[in-house]
Write a protein that holds these residues in place. Structure first.
Motif, PDB file in Angstrom:
ATOM      1  N   ASP A  17     -11.669 -33.422  -9.891  1.00 47.29           N
ATOM      2  CA  ASP A  17     -11.189 -32.043  -9.915  1.00 47.29           C
ATOM      3  C   ASP A  17     -12.239 -31.111  -9.324  1.00 47.29           C
ATOM      4  OD1 ASP A  17      -8.865 -32.754 -11.070  1.00 47.29           O
ATOM      5  OD2 ASP A  17      -9.467 -32.262 -13.116  1.00 47.29           O
ATOM      6  N   SER A  18     -13.479 -31.355  -9.739  1.00 47.75           N
ATOM      7  CA  SER A  18     -14.577 -30.517  -9.283  1.00 47.75           C
ATOM      8  C   SER A  18     -14.741 -30.650  -7.766  1.00 47.75           C
ATOM      9  CB  SER A  18     -15.849 -30.950 -10.005  1.00 47.75           C
ATOM     10  OG  SER A  18     -16.930 -30.162  -9.619  1.00 47.75           O
ATOM     11  N   LYS A  47     -13.302 -21.527 -12.418  1.00 50.57           N
ATOM     12  CA  LYS A  47     -12.656 -22.840 -12.523  1.00 50.57           C
ATOM     13  C   LYS A  47     -13.690 -23.954 -12.579  1.00 50.57           C
ATOM     14  CE  LYS A  47      -8.063 -22.018 -10.802  1.00 50.57           C
ATOM     15  NZ  LYS A  47      -7.477 -22.336 -12.114  1.00 50.57           N
ATOM     16  N   GLN A  48     -14.748 -23.803 -11.768  1.00 51.33           N
ATOM     17  CA  GLN A  48     -15.789 -24.825 -11.751  1.00 51.33           C
ATOM     18  C   GLN A  48     -16.469 -24.896 -13.131  1.00 51.33           C
ATOM     19  OE1 GLN A  48     -16.301 -27.621 -10.275  1.00 51.33           O
ATOM     20  NE2 GLN A  48     -16.741 -26.854  -8.227  1.00 51.33           N
ATOM     21  N   ARG A 101     -15.162 -24.912 -15.815  1.00 57.39           N
ATOM     22  CA  ARG A 101     -14.396 -25.783 -16.708  1.00 57.39           C
ATOM     23  C   ARG A 101     -14.279 -27.201 -16.178  1.00 57.39           C
ATOM     24  NH1 ARG A 101     -10.742 -21.264 -17.247  1.00 57.39           N
ATOM     25  NH2 ARG A 101      -9.388 -22.274 -15.753  1.00 57.39           N
ATOM     26  N   SER A 102     -14.400 -27.373 -14.849  1.00 63.02           N
ATOM     27  CA  SER A 102     -14.131 -28.690 -14.248  1.00 63.02           C
ATOM     28  C   SER A 102     -15.374 -29.477 -13.884  1.00 63.02           C
ATOM     29  CB  SER A 102     -13.306 -28.510 -12.966  1.00 63.02           C
ATOM     30  OG  SER A 102     -12.132 -27.815 -13.242  1.00 63.02           O
ATOM     31  N   ASP A 142     -12.930 -35.409 -14.141  1.00 66.75           N
ATOM     32  CA  ASP A 142     -13.587 -34.134 -13.897  1.00 66.75           C
ATOM     33  C   ASP A 142     -14.238 -34.060 -12.528  1.00 66.75           C
ATOM     34  OD1 ASP A 142     -12.806 -33.075 -16.197  1.00 66.75           O
ATOM     35  OD2 ASP A 142     -14.736 -33.181 -17.228  1.00 66.75           O
TER      36      ASP A 142
END
Lengths: 580, 163
Positions: free
Chosen positions: B52-53, B35-36, B38-39, B49
């Protein structure tokens, strides 16, 4: 225009610069060597940076190890540590312009993993003054891991043991298919090869029955240079000796494997304590490591490699150059950031191949509590970026303001932590004690820099604070410097460099003339021929050709300079030669 | 705390793993890194971003740490954790402090820290065995919390960073 990715390892004693060429990190050459001593002399009107500054042996006008003062109020000849660091960066830009013919506009700059928020901010300010846009501040051991990981193309959990000239860092990382995830980091900003050289010198003074404070500052510069040479020469010999000039006569410095072992024992013990604690924080035991990566000039010593193998009991990797790995990793990451920036297609091949770095907060961040304790809001080793909130309340009826003291460190007492900033949230609506709900939000971005927001829930009074060094440069000073820097962009550009080449070449020629007879015969003949050539080219105003010859001369002399300077020239001479 | 994420989504759901104390850490890490990837702001560039990260980092940090994971599960359950600190806890913390103050040499203190660290890992293990027994789970959690806090205060403060 396509930017060239640059990585700068702005070290305590040495700086190293790397840039990408056809996807391979290249190291910038300074005087035929891969390192630029982080030393600045201010006796000449314009700052003299690097080896020349050391060879001037002019302690009264020279700044050494300025990095240790970053984020403090220390002044050097009227300049802050930020400004001195900016002078080093400007020199780097100048060398790149001369040797590679382009301008460093953006760079990844590395800092010790253990640098506090104030020290990181100071580093960014230095870059801003030198007109360098910081793509990212990354931690030195992490940068080295990137260079290592891409070189070995391996996955696993590794530790980076980074014993440099001024600082020690230890980081534990997981490498998984191009993702570099830092698990924990620890270090000491006052533990490096420079301290070891100092101890070698002191040991010899004591052995000669002298007090360690007997040397003047200039003598100390030479003494430490000699100590460093001895340390490096010990590799192939059981014992080495070398003369060192003191005002009262010559002192012979001696270093044997036994003496160095003895001196190193205490230093190594300190690094082991930090390493063991960091492994514990990472939840990894030494025997489960897939390997230990050695970084920093100190790890070149055989003695250290043997001790490390014994202490950690894991595979030791030393096939990447320990002095160049940090800068190379920084250049690789700069390249990946630039690639991603210019490539909006996330599914493209370049995009996926670029490494991703997830680093951590090196030291806990919190606020001082009533009574002098610390409420830790972001714990050390939390992955970044991160954001955490806390809720506080008033303790007096109708209290309309609340003061916050931001601190960084692991000590339970606020006074023993590094003070970052103080701020007050005002305009809290009057209400009974304990009714106000004040939210404090800490966020740390990918550069490891802290931002703090605070607001009272019912009143909508938001205060945003970015921490700036409470000592060091004031906001006004910084603003005026940035203005000057912006105005100098054109002056810094290629068009102006012909004058630079002329001035610099003439200065170097004077210096070389005084030492050319002291280098070995074969090199001497080549050097003399090239010096004649350089003179002609300067007279003919063929500056671009002159640069090539000057660079070659730097390489020729570079190999012998440490030797010549430390043994034959007294301080006064060199300074006068340079000033003529 | 939950940013740009439906309020209904808890940390376990973010990573698509079952809400249990006994989780597969390598599975969690794999999901997190994916996931990280992508974020993370370095691969994105969008304004959201970073948030989210940051959320992924907070969620991962919470679930990775056994103590924080247990606390998060108790919170999800709606348990009032502060109420579970009985008088017994206060007395035990006092006991630990007394014991610490009586230790004179660095070696003795290091040994005591070693004992507490072993106790911590025993407690972490037994949390896993008592997940189905809420009463016992809470009890073990409370002891783990004060031992951990004590260790952080004395041990890390003692030989942690350079200031």
């Amino acid at each position: 225009m396509a930017m060239t990715a640059v990585g700068i390892d702005l070290g305590t004693t040495m700086s190293v610069v790397s840039h990408m060429e056809d996807n391979v990190p290249k190291i910038l050459d300074f005087d035929g060597k891969s390192t630029l001593p982080s030393v600045v002399n201010y006796s000449q009107g314009t700052p003299v940076v690097g080896r020349q500054a050391i060879y001037m042996v002019d302690a009264d006008n020279t700044v050494f190890s300025v990095k240790r003062s970053m984020g403090t109020a220390a002044r050097f000849f009227g300049k802050s540590a930020v400004e001195v660091s900016a002078d080093i960066l400007r020199h780097i830009k100048y060398v790149v312009r001369q040797k590679l013919g382009w301008e460093v506009e953006e760079a990844v700059i590395t800092v010790p993993a253990h640098f506090s928020d104030l020290q990181r901010v100071a580093t960014q300010q230095a870059a801003a003054i030198a007109n360098i846009n910081v793509l990212r501040l990354i931690n030195e051991p992490t940068a080295a891991a990137i260079a290592f990981g891409l070189h070995e193309r391996t996955n696993g959990v590794f530790a980076v043991y980074d014993f440099g000239g001024g600082t020690f860092d230890f980081s534990v990382l997981r490498l998984a298919d191009g993702v570099f995830q830092v698990l924990a980091t620890g270090g000491d900003n006052h533990l490096g090869g420079d301290d070891v050289d100092n101890e070698i010198l002191n040991h010899n003074l004591r052995a000669a029955g002298l007090e360690t404070n007997v040397m003047g500052e200039n003598e100390k510069i030479l003494g430490k240079l000699v100590a460093k040479i001895l340390k490096e020469q010990l590799e192939d010999n059981a014992e080495v000796t070398r003369g060192c000039c003191l005002k009262r006569g010559e002192l012979e410095l001696r270093l044997s494997s036994e003496i160095l072992e003895d001196i190193m024992e205490d230093f190594l013990e300190r690094t082991f304590r930090i390493s063991d604690q960091t492994l514990r924080n990472a939840g990894v035991s030494a025997k489960n490591l897939d390997g230990l990566v050695l970084v920093g000039g100190m790890t070149k010593l055989n003695l250290i490699q043997e001790s490390l193998a014994a202490h950690f009991g894991t595979k030791i990797f030393h096939d990447i150059n320990p002095e160049e790995a940090v800068a190379k990793g920084a250049a690789i990451y700069a390249n990946s950031l630039l690639t991603r920036r210019s490539n909006t297609d996330r599914n493209s091949k370049n995009f996926a191949a670029a490494p991703l770095l997830i680093d951590v907060v090196p030291l806990s961040l919190g606020v001082e509590t009533f009574g002098g304790g610390v409420d830790r809001i972001i714990h050390r080793n939390s992955p970044i970026p991160i954001m955490e909130r806390r809720e506080y309340t008033t303790y007096q009826n109708n209290q309309t303001g609340m003061e916050f003291h931001l601190v960084q460190g692991e000590r339970p007492i606020a006074d023993e932590c590094r003070s970052l900033a103080r701020f007050e949230l005002g305009n809290i609506p009057p209400m009974p004690a304990g009714m106000a709900r004040v939210i404090v939000e800490f966020s740390v971005n990918v550069d490891g820099l802290l931002g703090v927001k605070a607001w009272e829930k019912s009143a909508d009074v938001t205060q945003f604070i970015t921490v700036s060094p409470s000592s060091g440069l004031s906001g006004d000073e910084m603003a005026s410097m940035l203005e000057t820097a912006a105005a100098n962009i054109t002056a810094d550009s290629l068009a102006a460099s012909n004058i630079d080449i002329k001035v610099e070449s003439e200065r170097m020629m004077k210096f070389w003339e005084t030492i050319v007879d002291k280098i070995p015969e074969e090199a001497k003949n080549i050097a003399k021929a090239r010096m004649g050539q350089l003179k002609d080219l300067l007279e003919a105003e063929k500056y671009q050709d002159a640069v090539a010859v000057k660079n070659e001369l730097e390489r020729i002399f570079g190999q012998f300079l440490d030797e010549i300077i430390s043994s034959r020239l007294s301080g006064e001479n060199v300074k006068n030669i340079m000033a003529r | 705390m939950l940013l740009n994420t439906p309020m209904a989504m808890n940390y376990f759901e973010i990573f698509g793993i079952p809400a249990s104390y006994n989780l597969d850490v390598s599975h969690l890490t794999e999901a997190y890194l994916q996931k990280q990837g992508r974020s993370h702001p370095d691969v994105g560039g969008g304004a959201s971003d970073s948030e989210d990260s940051a959320l992924l980092n907070v969620a991962y940090g919470t679930l990775l740490n056994p103590l924080k994971r247990a606390e998060y599960l108790l919170n999800l359950d709606g348990s009032d954790i502060s109420a579970t600190s009985s008088d017994d806890t206060a007395a035990k913390i006092f006991e630990l402090r007394e014991k610490w103050a009586s230790l004179e040499s660095r070696g003795e203190r290091a040994r005591f820290c070693g004992e507490l660290r072993r106790r911590t890992s025993d407690l972490i293990d037994s949390l896993g065995k008592h997940e189905k027994n809420p009463e016992e789970f809470r009890k073990i959690f409370c002891e783990l919390r004060y031992v951990d806090a004590f260790l952080e205060k004395v041990a890390d403060g003692d030989d942690g960073g350079w200031y």
